[in-house]
Design an enzyme around this catalytic site. Structure first.
Site, PDB file in Angstrom:
ATOM      1  CE1 TYR A   1      -4.378   0.526  10.026  1.00 15.15           C
ATOM      2  CE2 TYR A   1      -3.566  -1.458   9.849  1.00 15.15           C
ATOM      3  CZ  TYR A   1      -3.482  -0.368   9.694  1.00 15.15           C
ATOM      4  OH  TYR A   1      -2.048   0.144   9.626  1.00 15.15           O
TER       5      TYR A   1
ATOM      6  CG  ASP B   1      -1.682   1.195   1.428  1.00 17.60           C
ATOM      7  OD1 ASP B   1      -2.189   1.498   0.361  1.00 17.60           O
ATOM      8  OD2 ASP B   1      -2.163   1.665   2.437  1.00 17.60           O
TER       9      ASP B   1
ATOM     10  CD  GLU C   1       0.968  -1.519   9.418  1.00 18.27           C
ATOM     11  OE1 GLU C   1      -0.241  -1.297   9.194  1.00 18.27           O
ATOM     12  OE2 GLU C   1       1.924  -2.058   9.035  1.00 18.27           O
TER      13      GLU C   1
ATOM     14  CD  GLU D   1      -0.419  -5.944   7.212  1.00 13.56           C
ATOM     15  OE1 GLU D   1      -1.093  -6.021   6.064  1.00 13.56           O
ATOM     16  OE2 GLU D   1      -0.958  -5.292   8.074  1.00 13.56           O
TER      17      GLU D   1
END
Ligand code: GCB
Length: 651
Positions: A504, A207, A540, A451
């Site tokens: 998230y 990303d 994160e 990840e």
């Protein structure tokens, strides 16, 4: 892994060091010294992208043989910079394939005439594959962005009266394939009702925008022909003495002497030694502490190495000075220890991204970012998702900011990426990362990936191999990778020293339902800790936020939502940080550019600062929190002031 083992490698590390480095040659940062000169090649280079259908016209027409301008139209291209956002040509922004850089240089006469001088060309990074010609001669190739590579070009420049003129041509290909790091795929779109013939796209699985080019400095430097090739330093503490273990590799001579002197910050000699390896003992050593953890952080000694070699032309000397911070790092079942004291990471994730320069190294940006880190009270960051410029790590050493050093192992999302060729490449990249960054006291842990699809069996084996290899390269630091897999499914977690988790909640799931965060985050931490009994970092968390969007009660994308989401995370982090959670790193320090997609509005907007480095509301919330934690966790426990810029507390 048994905790005892983790502690054991922290202790044994300095003794084992150096037995496994597979790469030939060192990669010392080019520093000036009485025996070494530097010539920076930053500035305007000639540039040309090869827009031909097969992207190979440059090779077919041998653009490296003549000045690039004779091959066709060229652009002025600043170095360091990514090439993507510099011109008004949209094709260049999205270009995939070979681009060509060229620069003409005049060398000082001594460099070309003095045969006891060695001239080296060093490229700070070229993303992602590079071929280098000097005066049209094929000199150097390198795969992988974000890491330096170099070649001895003495024999090309010490050949005659005209040799002081040098033409350096660098062809760079930004294509990512299943075996590059990061990996990618090229997809040909063959439906001729929709796409022209030969149409292809580069798919990436991460990303951030795949900025490319000469994004760090290119320079020439000299050494004598007998020279200090590499220095490896590890440190430990015994009672109140600091121990500095050094290992030095020399090239160009077998008949030499080495003198090693350790100086304190006032230039006073504190210890000395001789030979290619040894241990220096510093009674009453001042330790390198992270800033905010100690009133006198980031103390650096200087290791002065002097080589004297007997050569046929006479004696030759080489000098190199390496900054050294004396500190220890260890991991227990529930703590991350620096100098034997529990350390809590309260920091950020970053990207080397800003404005039109893309990922180009930039001094004003570097200093601004460090001022913002100190304003925020951030004591750490992760180099998400690739190794940052060496100058960044030097600042961390000097300021006492702790680094989790991550390699470009990002986007390992598809099963086919876990193949043997990729594995070998990944291990080589880790060798290059460790070789470059091993001597930075600020680097306290390696991260081998972000990840990866770590629920796959093949990924388990792959991660085990990369982690084991990294530990063999550097037994003195813990190793991790950053996961977003489920605790029960993750096949790589058994091999890490610290569990790093990305989540998230109420962003990519349960949109808008902030009330669920506490329950979900608590479950996350408890499940992982129960399974592994290893310290955990929330590596994160965050929310997309468009500066200036406001709504109360909070809605997604507003500044209020970002703040509220952070607050919910902080409730649970506060409960767990006194137990086994050893850190929290916000995603992200600043907004950054990504590929275009319907879920990205001019890039990723999860920064607490904008891409222009202005604060969103969440930056103030984070600042209050980080300073509060700093005051609670400082050692010895004295009051930290949030006005950290006064009286430079960093020296
Ligand atoms: C992640 C990735 C990071 C992304 C972030 C996001 O988990 O590690 O590279 O930018 O999420 O914003 O989606």
């Amino acid at each position: 892994m048994a905790r005892g083992l983790a502690v054991a490698w922290a202790v044994l590390g300095p003794l084992l060091w150096g037995c496994a480095l597979a790469l030939q040659g060192g990669m010392l940062y080019p520093r000036e010294s009485p025996s070494r000169e530097r010539k920076e090649l930053d500035g305007l280079w000639s540039f040309r992208a090869d827009f031909s259908d097969n992207r190979r016209r440059g090779f077919e027409e041998q653009w490296y043989r003549r000045p690039l301008r004779e091959s066709g139209p060229t652009l002025d291209m600043p170095v360091p910079s990514s090439f993507n956002d510099i011109s008004q040509d949209w094709r260049l922004r999205h270009f995939v394939g070979w681009v060509w850089y060229e620069r003409e240089v005049i060398l000082p006469e001594r460099w070309t005439q003095d045969l006891s001088t060695r001239v080296v060309l060093r490229i700070g990074s070229a993303h992602a594959y590079a071929i280098v010609w000097v005066n049209g001669v094929d000199t150097l190739e390198h795969e992988g962005g974000y890491l330096p590579f170099e070649a001895d070009i003495s024999n090309l420049v010490q050949v005659g009266p005209l040799s002081s003129q040098l033409r350096i041509t660098i062809a760079i290909n930004n294509t990512l394939t299943p075996t590059t790091l990061p990996p990618g795929t090229i997809q040909y779109l063959t439906d001729t009702s929709k796409y022209p013939k030969g149409y292809f796209v580069q798919n990436t699985y991460f990303d951030f925008f795949n900025y490319a080019g000469l994004q760090r400095s290119v320079l020439l430097y000299t050494t004598p022909t007998a020279y200090i090739d590499d220095i490896t330093v590890t440190t430990s503490v015994e009672h109140d003495s600091g121990l500095v273990n050094y290992q030095i590799s020399v090239k160009g001579s077998n008949l030499f002497e080495l003198e090693v002197r350790l100086l304190d910050a006032e230039n006073k000699l504190v210890a000395n030694g001789t030979g290619t390896q040894g241990q220096l003992k510093v009674p009453g050593a001042r330790l390198w502490w992270p800033y905010l953890m100690h009133e006198r952080p980031a103390y650096l000694y200087s290791l002065e190495v002097r080589l004297t070699a007997q050569m046929s032309l006479g004696p030759v000397s080489d000098f190199y000075t390496l900054p050294v911070g004396i500190r220890t790092v260890a991991v227990t079942e529930s703590q991350f220890l620096i100098n034997g004291k529990p350390f809590y990471f309260h920091g950020v994730n970053k990207h080397e991204d800003a404005d039109i320069r893309g990922k180009g190294f930039d001094w004003p940006l570097l200093v601004k970012d460090f001022n913002l880190l100190r304003w925020l009270g951030a004591n750490a960051f992760r180099t998400s998702h690739y190794p940052y410029a060496e100058e960044v790590l030097q600042m961390c050493d000097r300021y006492g900011i702790v680094v989790i050093d991550e390699c470009p192992g990002v986007g390992l999302a598809l099963p086919q990426f876990f193949n043997n060729v990729s594995l070998q490449n990944h291990m080589r990249v880790m060798e290059e990362v460790v070789r470059r960054d091993k001597n930075h006291p600020a680097v306290v842990m390696w991260s081998v990936a972000n990840e990866p699809a770590s629920h796959l069996e093949s990924a388990g084996y792959y991660l085990k191999m990369v982690i084991t290899h990294t530990k063999a390269l550097d037994p003195s630091r813990p190793v991790t990778f950053v996961t977003n897999s489920n605790y029960a499914a993750d096949k790589g977690a058994p091999y890490v020293d610290v569990i790093c988790l990305n989540s998230y909640y109420s962003w990519y799931h349960d949109y808008g339902h902030l009330e669920l965060i506490q329950q979900q985050l608590t479950t996350q931490f408890e499940s992982w800790y129960k399974t592994y009994q290893k310290p955990i970092i929330q590596s994160e968390y965050g929310a997309e936020t468009i500066v200036g969007f406001h709504q109360d009660p909070p809605l997604m994308f507003t500044e209020e939502y970002q703040k509220s989401l952070l607050e919910q995370y902080h409730v649970v982090l506060d409960q767990k940080r006194r137990k086994y959670v050893v850190g929290e790193l916000i995603w992200n320090f600043a907004d950054f550019m990504t590929e275009q997609s319907p879920t990205r509005v001019l890039g990723n907007k999860k920064g607490v600062f904008t891409r222009q480095r202005q604060p969103k509301s969440a930056a103030f919330l984070l600042r209050e929190r980080y300073w509060k934690i700093a005051n609670e966790t400082r050692y010895p426990y004295s009051i930290a002031k949030s006005q950290c810029l006064e009286n430079s507390p960093f020296t």
